[in-house]
Design a protein around this motif. Structure first.
Motif, PDB file in Angstrom:
ATOM      1  N   GLY A  92       0.584  -0.631   0.245  1.00  0.00           N
ATOM      2  CA  GLY A  92      -0.093   0.167   0.076  1.00  0.00           C
ATOM      3  C   GLY A  92       1.153   1.232  -0.383  1.00  0.00           C
ATOM      4  N   ARG A  93       1.002   1.704   0.767  1.00  0.00           N
ATOM      5  CA  ARG A  93       2.135   2.335   1.232  1.00  0.00           C
ATOM      6  C   ARG A  93       4.088   1.960   1.250  1.00  0.00           C
ATOM      7  N   VAL A  94       4.432   1.925  -0.364  1.00  0.00           N
ATOM      8  CA  VAL A  94       5.801   1.754   0.189  1.00  0.00           C
ATOM      9  C   VAL A  94       6.515   2.797   1.080  1.00  0.00           C
ATOM     10  N   TYR A  95       6.972   3.784   0.409  1.00  0.00           N
ATOM     11  CA  TYR A  95       8.133   4.980   1.415  1.00  0.00           C
ATOM     12  C   TYR A  95       7.444   4.637   3.091  1.00  0.00           C
ATOM     13  N   GLY A  96       8.691   4.517   3.464  1.00  0.00           N
ATOM     14  CA  GLY A  96       8.951   3.893   5.078  1.00  0.00           C
ATOM     15  C   GLY A  96       8.894   2.325   5.190  1.00  0.00           C
ATOM     16  N   SER A  97       8.412   1.519   4.728  1.00  0.00           N
ATOM     17  CA  SER A  97       7.987   0.893   4.814  1.00  0.00           C
ATOM     18  C   SER A  97      10.030  -0.102   4.854  1.00  0.00           C
ATOM     19  N   ARG A  98       9.717  -1.708   5.349  1.00  0.00           N
ATOM     20  CA  ARG A  98      10.355  -2.347   5.602  1.00  0.00           C
ATOM     21  C   ARG A  98      10.412  -4.000   5.198  1.00  0.00           C
ATOM     22  N   VAL A  99      11.301  -4.297   4.098  1.00  0.00           N
ATOM     23  CA  VAL A  99      11.585  -5.360   3.171  1.00  0.00           C
ATOM     24  C   VAL A  99      12.233  -5.980   3.101  1.00  0.00           C
ATOM     25  N   VAL A 100      12.719  -7.326   3.781  1.00  0.00           N
ATOM     26  CA  VAL A 100      13.580  -8.640   3.593  1.00  0.00           C
ATOM     27  C   VAL A 100      13.667  -9.567   2.854  1.00  0.00           C
TER      28      VAL A 100
ATOM     29  N   ALA B  21      24.364  -8.676   8.101  1.00  0.00           N
ATOM     30  CA  ALA B  21      25.082  -9.779   8.454  1.00  0.00           C
ATOM     31  C   ALA B  21      24.615 -10.653   9.264  1.00  0.00           C
ATOM     32  N   ASP B  22      25.069 -11.686   8.943  1.00  0.00           N
ATOM     33  CA  ASP B  22      24.433 -13.404   9.149  1.00  0.00           C
ATOM     34  C   ASP B  22      24.100 -13.709  10.636  1.00  0.00           C
ATOM     35  N   GLY B  23      24.616 -12.724  11.929  1.00  0.00           N
ATOM     36  CA  GLY B  23      23.748 -12.781  12.944  1.00  0.00           C
ATOM     37  C   GLY B  23      21.832 -11.555  13.157  1.00  0.00           C
ATOM     38  N   ALA B  24      22.621 -10.901  12.543  1.00  0.00           N
ATOM     39  CA  ALA B  24      21.363 -10.404  12.285  1.00  0.00           C
ATOM     40  C   ALA B  24      19.844 -10.867  11.140  1.00  0.00           C
ATOM     41  N   ALA B  25      19.824 -11.424  10.667  1.00  0.00           N
ATOM     42  CA  ALA B  25      18.882 -11.948   9.435  1.00  0.00           C
ATOM     43  C   ALA B  25      17.598 -12.492   9.695  1.00  0.00           C
TER      44      ALA B  25
ATOM     45  N   LEU C 207      15.130 -19.386   9.170  1.00  0.00           N
ATOM     46  CA  LEU C 207      14.628 -18.549   8.559  1.00  0.00           C
ATOM     47  C   LEU C 207      13.449 -18.516   8.112  1.00  0.00           C
ATOM     48  N   ALA C 208      13.066 -19.558   7.725  1.00  0.00           N
ATOM     49  CA  ALA C 208      11.137 -20.252   7.326  1.00  0.00           C
ATOM     50  C   ALA C 208      10.542 -20.306   8.827  1.00  0.00           C
ATOM     51  N   VAL C 209      11.624 -20.230   9.865  1.00  0.00           N
ATOM     52  CA  VAL C 209      11.003 -20.392  11.330  1.00  0.00           C
ATOM     53  C   VAL C 209      10.518 -18.821  12.059  1.00  0.00           C
TER      54      VAL C 209
END
Length: 477
Positions: free
Chosen positions: A43-51, A105-109, A139-141
């Protein structure tokens, strides 16, 4: 009609198209469609968090280029690389970094995933086999724990594109954005359950006319429905015979007749021990107590629902020269060679347990490999097979595209629902449809009728039968 093609066919079409396009153009088409779908969900892309969960193949490249597009619109985009940077799609990764995206970084995924508004699953593409690797499973969990919307690239990671099988851990998506064509795993359970809604993005593939799977839509079913002409009488419209029911299961006969009366044939003949129950409910039925051979003119038979141990009637019906639908007890009582030796069409309608018994395998094997099981059963019995379930499959013995139907609802898992379906499909056989068309159209109407009958609440098989005319009108409208 929706169609689905095998991985081999899709890859051949992609190679042919890429040879005519500038380098990278096809991936940019896919990425543009993927980014648009993600933006619609946000909906609103600006400011959203995408991984972005990024694997080593082109699937990961699609995710990276789509992430770059979202980053340029103000989203905070983080890529989690499941392969070493040198094995990650270099162009996509460079585009993401130029657009302001970053690599975690690996530990923050897992922390990034749990804070995300939207997760893009670009781990494994259409060639994936055997479920997720351990690092992807973690990651799936994390994705399951998060509140993020999950978008799969082409198909969810961990499911098998060609078969619909799930042989290990897999990632569940809310939306799957698939490119060029549907893949069989997006239409067949158990994989379909992981795909969520499916959005098809046209990227210009030229595909052959013969697909792996077909899914009928309203317009396709409307063209197949039998409609009486001005000069039609009940015999020209077709007469379906129902050999069903027993002293223990008279209701099966009543329900099969209820489906048959709403299936387009001009008349229904009933043979069996439940004649009084049938006439009491449906006085228009033509009943006989002389057995199938002396029942009168019939253009197709339905045999087996609630038949108990009446193997003689099943054998008698199978010896006729008209189309036969074989269901329930009829599947158990029929001799394999009697089915294989028929020259007239045969339509078998097992559920997973019955199919497993016919194939001599555990039920779990059929449920886990529904597409392969339907094809094998059709080949072994030289018949058309309608494998019932959350997605109904219709496979012909001669091969070709398997029909898949998903109009139903979980509320159809109720006693007697299959008897209604058998009567409906048998009536369509008598009206002149081929075994494949009769099974496909019946499954489609039966599923719609189940939705209309349930409307979010439990419904009985008789409720489903009563709503078939509404489903019929909905399709034609």
């Amino acid at each position: 009609m929706r169609t689905a093609y095998s991985v081999e066919t899709v890859r051949a079409a992609e190679r042919e198209l890429m040879a005519r396009l500038p380098e990278g153009a096809l991936m940019q088409r896919a990425a543009a469609g993927l980014a648009a779908a993600c933006a619609d969900l946000l909906g609103r892309v600006y400011g959203s968090r995408v991984v972005l969960l990024v694997g080593s193949g082109d699937n990961g490249g699609d995710a990276l280029y789509a992430g770059a597009r979202l980053a340029r619109r103000g989203a905070g985009v983080t890529a989690v690389l499941l392969a070493r940077p040198e094995r990650t799609h270099s162009g996509g990764l460079a585009a993401l970094l130029r657009a302001g995206g970053r690599v975690t970084a690996d530990g923050a995924a897992e922390e990034a995933v749990e804070r995300a508004d939207l997760v893009v699953d670009g781990i494994v593409g259409i060639g994936g086999k055997g479920g997720l690797r351990p690092d992807a499973q973690a990651l799936a969990v994390a994705v399951e724990r998060s509140r993020a919307v999950v978008v799969a690239v082409d198909l969810p990671s961990g499911v098998e594109a060609d078969t619909g099988e799930v042989r290990g851990a897999a990632l569940r998506a809310d939306l799957t954005v698939t490119f060029g064509t549907h893949k069989p795993g997006l239409l067949v359970d158990p994989a379909r359950e992981y795909a969520g809604s499916v959005r098809l993005v046209d990227i210009g593939l030229e595909l052959p006319p013969d697909a792996e799977l077909e899914a009928l839509q309203h317009a396709d079913v409307a063209r197949l429905l039998p409609l009486p002409a001005a000069e039609s009488d009940k015999y020209r419209r077709g007469v379906v015979g129902i050999a069903a029911g027993s002293a223990r299961y008279p209701g099966a006969a009543v329900l099969a007749v209820s489906g048959a009366l709403r299936g387009g044939a001009g008349a229904v003949r009933y043979v069996g021990p439940a004649a009084q129950a049938v006439i009491a409910r449906f006085p228009e039925t033509l009943v006989s107590d002389q057995g199938p051979a002396k029942a009168g003119r019939v253009q197709a038979w339905v045999v087996g629902p609630g038949a108990g141990d009446d193997a003689a009637t099943v054998a008698e019906v199978l010896s006729t020269e008209v189309p036969v639908l074989l269901d329930a007890d009829g599947l158990r009582l029929a001799e394999r060679n009697a089915v294989r030796g028929r020259t007239a069409p045969t339509l078998m309608t097992p559920h997973a347990g019955e199919a497993a018994a016919l194939l001599g395998v555990p039920r779990e094997e059929v449920e886990g490999a529904r597409l392969a099981s339907a094809r094998e059963l059709a080949a072994v019995y030289r018949a058309t097979v309608l494998l019932k379930g959350s997605t109904t499959l219709v496979a012909d013995s001669g091969g070709g595209a398997v029909r898949v139907n998903a109009t139903g609802t979980g509320w159809l898992a109720t006693a007697g629902s299959g008897d209604v379906l058998s009567g409906l499909a048998g009536s369509l056989l008598a009206a002149g449809l081929s075994a494949s068309d009769a099974g496909s159209v019946a499954a489609y109407l039966h599923g719609l009728a189940g939705r209309f009958a349930a409307d979010g609440a439990p419904a009985g098989a008789h409720d489903v039968a009563d709503r078939i005319p509404e489903a019929w009108r909905d399709v034609r409208g």
